[in-house]
Design an enzyme around this catalytic site. Structure first.
Site, PDB file in Angstrom:
ATOM      1  N   GLU A 122       1.057  -1.040  -0.021  1.00  0.00           N
ATOM      2  CA  GLU A 122       0.059   0.012  -0.002  1.00  0.00           C
ATOM      3  C   GLU A 122       0.983   1.110   0.166  1.00  0.00           C
ATOM      4  O   GLU A 122       2.144   1.156   0.254  1.00  0.00           O
ATOM      5  CB  GLU A 122      -0.625   0.064   1.202  1.00  0.00           C
ATOM      6  CG  GLU A 122      -2.180  -1.095   0.995  1.00  0.00           C
ATOM      7  CD  GLU A 122      -3.134  -0.825   2.090  1.00  0.00           C
ATOM      8  OE1 GLU A 122      -4.263  -0.639   2.017  1.00  0.00           O
ATOM      9  OE2 GLU A 122      -2.708  -0.917   3.366  1.00  0.00           O
ATOM     10  N   HIS A 244      -9.057   9.288   2.591  1.00  0.00           N
ATOM     11  CA  HIS A 244      -8.638   8.312   1.877  1.00  0.00           C
ATOM     12  C   HIS A 244      -8.605   8.860   0.267  1.00  0.00           C
ATOM     13  O   HIS A 244      -9.862   9.472   0.144  1.00  0.00           O
ATOM     14  CB  HIS A 244      -9.244   6.935   2.061  1.00  0.00           C
ATOM     15  CG  HIS A 244      -8.720   5.647   1.450  1.00  0.00           C
ATOM     16  ND1 HIS A 244      -8.350   5.300   0.110  1.00  0.00           N
ATOM     17  CD2 HIS A 244      -8.207   4.630   2.128  1.00  0.00           C
ATOM     18  CE1 HIS A 244      -7.980   4.314  -0.093  1.00  0.00           C
ATOM     19  NE2 HIS A 244      -7.731   3.693   1.034  1.00  0.00           N
ATOM     20  N   ARG A 290      -0.788   8.803   1.584  1.00  0.00           N
ATOM     21  CA  ARG A 290      -2.421   9.225   1.394  1.00  0.00           C
ATOM     22  C   ARG A 290      -2.519  10.576   1.280  1.00  0.00           C
ATOM     23  O   ARG A 290      -3.514  11.001   0.392  1.00  0.00           O
ATOM     24  CB  ARG A 290      -3.403   8.612   2.640  1.00  0.00           C
ATOM     25  CG  ARG A 290      -3.236   7.144   2.410  1.00  0.00           C
ATOM     26  CD  ARG A 290      -4.585   6.736   3.221  1.00  0.00           C
ATOM     27  NE  ARG A 290      -4.482   5.218   2.802  1.00  0.00           N
ATOM     28  CZ  ARG A 290      -4.981   4.175   3.701  1.00  0.00           C
ATOM     29  NH1 ARG A 290      -5.472   4.752   4.822  1.00  0.00           N
ATOM     30  NH2 ARG A 290      -4.807   2.885   3.437  1.00  0.00           N
ATOM     31  N   HIS A 349     -11.445   9.097   6.285  1.00  0.00           N
ATOM     32  CA  HIS A 349     -11.254   7.751   6.372  1.00  0.00           C
ATOM     33  C   HIS A 349     -10.722   7.576   7.670  1.00  0.00           C
ATOM     34  O   HIS A 349     -11.173   6.386   8.469  1.00  0.00           O
ATOM     35  CB  HIS A 349     -10.361   7.400   5.467  1.00  0.00           C
ATOM     36  CG  HIS A 349      -9.905   5.814   5.388  1.00  0.00           C
ATOM     37  ND1 HIS A 349     -10.941   5.011   5.256  1.00  0.00           N
ATOM     38  CD2 HIS A 349      -8.709   5.466   5.799  1.00  0.00           C
ATOM     39  CE1 HIS A 349     -10.289   3.767   5.249  1.00  0.00           C
ATOM     40  NE2 HIS A 349      -8.955   3.825   5.658  1.00  0.00           N
ATOM     41  N   ARG A 384      -1.007   8.479   8.865  1.00  0.00           N
ATOM     42  CA  ARG A 384      -1.088   7.205   9.271  1.00  0.00           C
ATOM     43  C   ARG A 384      -0.484   6.662   7.880  1.00  0.00           C
ATOM     44  O   ARG A 384      -0.839   6.642   6.962  1.00  0.00           O
ATOM     45  CB  ARG A 384      -2.277   6.674   9.558  1.00  0.00           C
ATOM     46  CG  ARG A 384      -2.308   5.168   9.929  1.00  0.00           C
ATOM     47  CD  ARG A 384      -3.657   4.771  10.218  1.00  0.00           C
ATOM     48  NE  ARG A 384      -4.418   4.898   9.165  1.00  0.00           N
ATOM     49  CZ  ARG A 384      -5.066   4.087   8.468  1.00  0.00           C
ATOM     50  NH1 ARG A 384      -4.898   2.743   8.555  1.00  0.00           N
ATOM     51  NH2 ARG A 384      -5.868   4.222   7.586  1.00  0.00           N
TER      52      ARG A 384
HETATM   53  C1  SIN Z   1      -7.245   0.519   2.439  1.00  0.00           C
HETATM   54  O1  SIN Z   1      -7.404  -0.677   2.281  1.00  0.00           O
HETATM   55  O2  SIN Z   1      -6.979   1.270   1.608  1.00  0.00           O
HETATM   56  C2  SIN Z   1      -7.446   0.994   3.708  1.00  0.00           C
HETATM   57  C3  SIN Z   1      -6.513   0.410   4.765  1.00  0.00           C
HETATM   58  C4  SIN Z   1      -6.363   1.354   5.709  1.00  0.00           C
HETATM   59  O3  SIN Z   1      -6.885   2.335   5.945  1.00  0.00           O
HETATM   60  O4  SIN Z   1      -5.253   0.940   6.329  1.00  0.00           O
END
Ligand code: SIN
Length: 548
Positions: A122, A244, A290, A349, A384
Site C-alpha cells: 500500500e 483516503h 495518502r 477515513h 497514518r
Molecule cells: C485500504 O484498504 O486502502 C485501507 C486500509 C487502511 O486504511 O489502513
C-alpha cells in the site's frame, strides 16, 4: 423510575477489533471477580474496523525483504516525523506476536499457492508487508473470529457480559480525576444505568461521520472522544484527519465505498478524464502517502477534471480473486472493472489524533484507558501509514492487559459528590425538552457539510474561523431544544451532540497549527513543514536503521 446500578471489574466500551481483543485477553489471563462488561451502541460485529479492506501490517521474520527498521522508517516518513519513535518501535517489534496470536484465534490470512502468507503493498510502504483476509475483507475476517471467541468460547465468554444497543453517555470521573465507571443509555428501552468499575476502557473507534463524505460506517460518530472531551481528558493531534484518496464516487450518491489502496498496490493507477496518469510526477507515484495522493486528486478537481482508477492494468481474474467485494460493488454500480475506469474521490477515513495515551492505552485520567482509533498513541504522527491501525489496535489491547495488575481490578470504589452530580443529571425526571420540533437530521447534514467544505483536505484560517462559528450556531440551535447538552432523548441526538464536540475539537486543533504538515494542509501557510519536524524525521529514520 430509579436508575439501575451495577458493578463490573472492567468496562470496555466498543466492540471493534481493539475492544474484542482486549476483552478476550483479559478474560483469558486476568482475575475478573465482577466480570467484564462489553458494551456497543449497535451490534457486536458492527464497527469501523470491520470495514478495513486492505489489511494489517505484519513485520514478520519469514518476510526476508522486510525488517523492523524498514517499517519504522516508513511509518515515521509517512507521519512526517511527528510520530513517537519509541511507540513506533514497540508496535513494529510486537507485530509478529500480534499476527501469530490472531492466527491462533482462527484468523485465516490469505496465502499463496505455496501456502505462504501473501503480502500486499500500500501507499508509502517500501516493501510488501500487508496481510489480508478474504482478499479485501480483512477487518471482517478478523472481527468474525474475535466475535466468535467472545460469544462461543466457553472459558472466554463465561467472564464477559455483552450489552448491545447501549451507548455510554458520560464517564464517572471523581474530583481526584479518577474514572469510576460510566452512565449508559439503552437505545431501545431508553433506560439509563450507572455502571461502576475500577477500570474503564474506551475502544469506540473514529470520527468519520463528522464529514459529509466518509468511508466510515454510520456508527462512527466520535462517541468515545466526546466522552473524553466532556471529562477533560488530554486530547492530541486532532488536526490530522486522513482522507483516503480513492472512495467510489457515484453521482447523486453521498456514500463512499472504499476502493482499497492495495488495488493500486497491485497495479491500478490514477488517471483523469484526459487519460493523464497524473501521479507520475511524484517520487512514489500512485503509491505516495495518502495525504499526498488526496491533495493531488483535489488539485485535479480544482482544474475541473474528473478522477478515476484505471484497474484494467490488473489481470481481471486476479482482480476478482483479490478484490471480490470491490469487484461486486463496482458491478452493482454499473462499473465493469475489466473495461471501465472506477470514478473515485477522497473521503474522510481515519483520525490520527484522539485521546492522548501511552502505548497501553493509559490516559490522563486515572483508571481510564483508550485503545484503537479513539486513542492517540502517536504511532501515526501527521499521516497514518496504511494498515498500521489494525496492528496498533491489537498491540495496544495486548499491552493494556499485559500492564494491568489484578489488584487494579479489585480496587474499592469511592463515589464522591462530583460523580453523584453526574448521575443526577440522568436520574432527574425533570427534562426541559421540545423533541417534537427538533430536526436532528437537518442539523447533522449542516454540520457534515460545514466540516467537509471548511475543515477538509485544504484549510485556511478564515475557512476554519467560519467553520467554528457555523458549528457554534448548530450547537446553539441544538440547545434551543435541549438546554442541558448532557441528557438527550434518543441515539441520534446523542450522536449529534458528540459530533458537535468532535467538530469543535478538530477545528481548534487545526487553527492552532499554522503550518502545513501531513494530512493538515493550510493553504494560507508559507511553511509546508517546519525544519524541526524535517530534522526529526531524518534523525529518527537514521536511528531506526541501527535497530534490527
Ligand atoms: C485500504 O484498504 O486502502 C485501507 C486500509 C487502511 O486504511 O489502513
Amino acid at each position: 423510575m430509579p436508575m439501575k446500578h451495577s458493578t463490573y471489574s472492567v468496562i470496555i466500551v466498543g466492540s471493534g477489533i481493539a475492544g474484542l481483543y482486549a476483552a478476550i485477553k483479559m478474560s483469558e489471563t486476568m482475575k475478573v471477580p465482577d466480570g467484564i462488561l462489553l458494551i456497543t451502541k449497535s451490534q457486536l460485529a458492527e464497527c469501523n474496523s470491520r470495514y478495513a479492506q486492505g489489511g494489517i501490517v505484519g513485520v514478520l521474520p519469514e518476510n526476508k525483504s522486510d525488517s523492523i527498521s524498514l517499517h519504522i522508517a516508513d511509518t515515521i516518513k509517512a507521519g512526517c516525523g511527528l510520530c513517537d519513535f519509541n511507540v513506533v518501535k514497540f508496535i513494529s517489534e510486537n507485530s509478529n506476536n500480534a499476527i501469530k496470536d490472531l492466527m491462533k484465534y482462527g484468523v485465516k490470512f490469505d496465502k499463496n499457492d505455496k501456502n505462504e502468507l501473501n503480502f500486499t503493498l500500500e501507499g508509502a510502504h517500501s516493501v510488501r508487508r500487508i496481510l489480508h483476509v478474504g482478499g479485501d475483507a480483512t477487518g471482517y475476517g478478523i472481527e468474525k473470529e474475535l466475535v466468535n471467541k467472545v460469544k462461543n468460547d466457553p472459558v472466554i465468554s463465561s467472564n464477559i457480559t455483552i450489552y448491545e444497543q447501549t451507548l455510554a453517555t458520560d464517564l464517572l470521573v471523581d474530583s481526584k480525576n479518577t474514572c469510576r465507571g460510566i452512565i449508559t443509555f439503552n437505545t431501545i428501552s431508553h433506560e439509563y444505568e450507572t455502571i461502576y468499575a475500577p477500570v474503564t476502557v474506551l475502544a469506540t473507534g473514529g470520527t468519520g461521520q463528522v464529514y459529509k463524505y466518509t468511508t466510515n460506517p454510520v456508527v462512527t460518530t466520535g462517541d468515545g472522544l466526546a466522552l473524553a472531551i466532556r471529562a477533560n481528558a488530554q486530547i492530541k493531534d486532532m488536526e490530522f484527519i486522513q482522507f483516503h484518496p480513492t472512495a467510489l464516487s457515484i453521482e447523486n450518491d453521498d456514500s463512499r465505498f472504499l476502493i482499497s489502496e492495495s488495488v493500486r498496490g497491485e497495479g491500478a493507477r490514477l488517471v483523469n478524464q484526459n487519460g493523464e496518469y497524473f501521479m507520475d510526477s511524484y517520487p512514489q507515484k500512485d503509491l505516495s502517502p495518502r495525504d499526498v495522493v488526496a491533495r493531488a486528486i483535489y488539485a485535479q478537481f480544482a482544474k475541473g477534471n474528473k478522477v478515476y482508477l484505471d484497474a484494467n492494468l490488473i489481470n481481471i481474474d486476479k482482480f476478482k480473486n483479490r478484490f471480490p467485494n470491490i469487484y461486486k460493488t463496482c458491478l452493482d454500480n454499473g462499473i465493469d472493472v475489466e473495461h471501465d475506469f472506477i470514478p473515485v474521490s477522497p473521503a474522510a477515513h481515519y483520525c490520527m489524533g484522539g485521546i492522548k495515551t501511552e502505548v497501553n492505552g493509559k490516559t490522563s485520567i486515572s483508571n481510564l484507558y483508550a485503545i484503537g482509533e479513539v486513542a492517540c498513541t502517536s504511532l501515526h504522527g501527521a499521516n497514518r501509514l496504511a494498515s498500521n491501525s489494525l496492528l496498533e489496535c491489537v498491540v495496544s489491547a495486548f499491552e493494556l492487559v499485559n500492564t494491568l495488575s489484578n489488584s487494579e481490578l479489585h480496587a474499592s470504589q469511592i463515589i464522591d459528590e462530583k460523580i453523584m452530580n453526574t448521575i443526577k443529571q440522568y436520574s432527574d425526571s425533570e427534562f426541559e425538552y421540545d423533541s417534537e420540533m427538533f430536526n436532528v437530521d437537518n442539523l447533522l447534514q449542516k454540520l457534515k457539510t460545514v466540516m467537509w467544505e471548511k475543515v477538509g483536505i485544504v484549510r485556511t484560517e478564515s475557512s476554519l474561523m467560519k467553520a467554528l462559528s457555523d458549528i457554534e450556531n448548530i450547537e446553539t440551535e441544538f440547545k434551543k431544544y435541549n438546554k442541558s447538552f448532557s441528557k438527550c432523548s434518543n441515539l441520534s441526538e446523542y450522536e449529534l451532540r458528540n459530533l458537535i464536540y468532535v467538530s469543535k475539537c478538530i477545528i481548534n486543533f487545526a487553527l492552532a497549527r499554522k503550518e502545513s504538515v501531513g494530512a493538515h494542509f493550510r493553504a494560507d501557510s508559507e511553511v509546508q513543514k517546519s525544519n524541526k519536524d524535517m530534522n526529526y524525521a531524518e534523525e529518527k529514520t537514521n536511528d531506526s536503521k541501527v535497530i534490527a
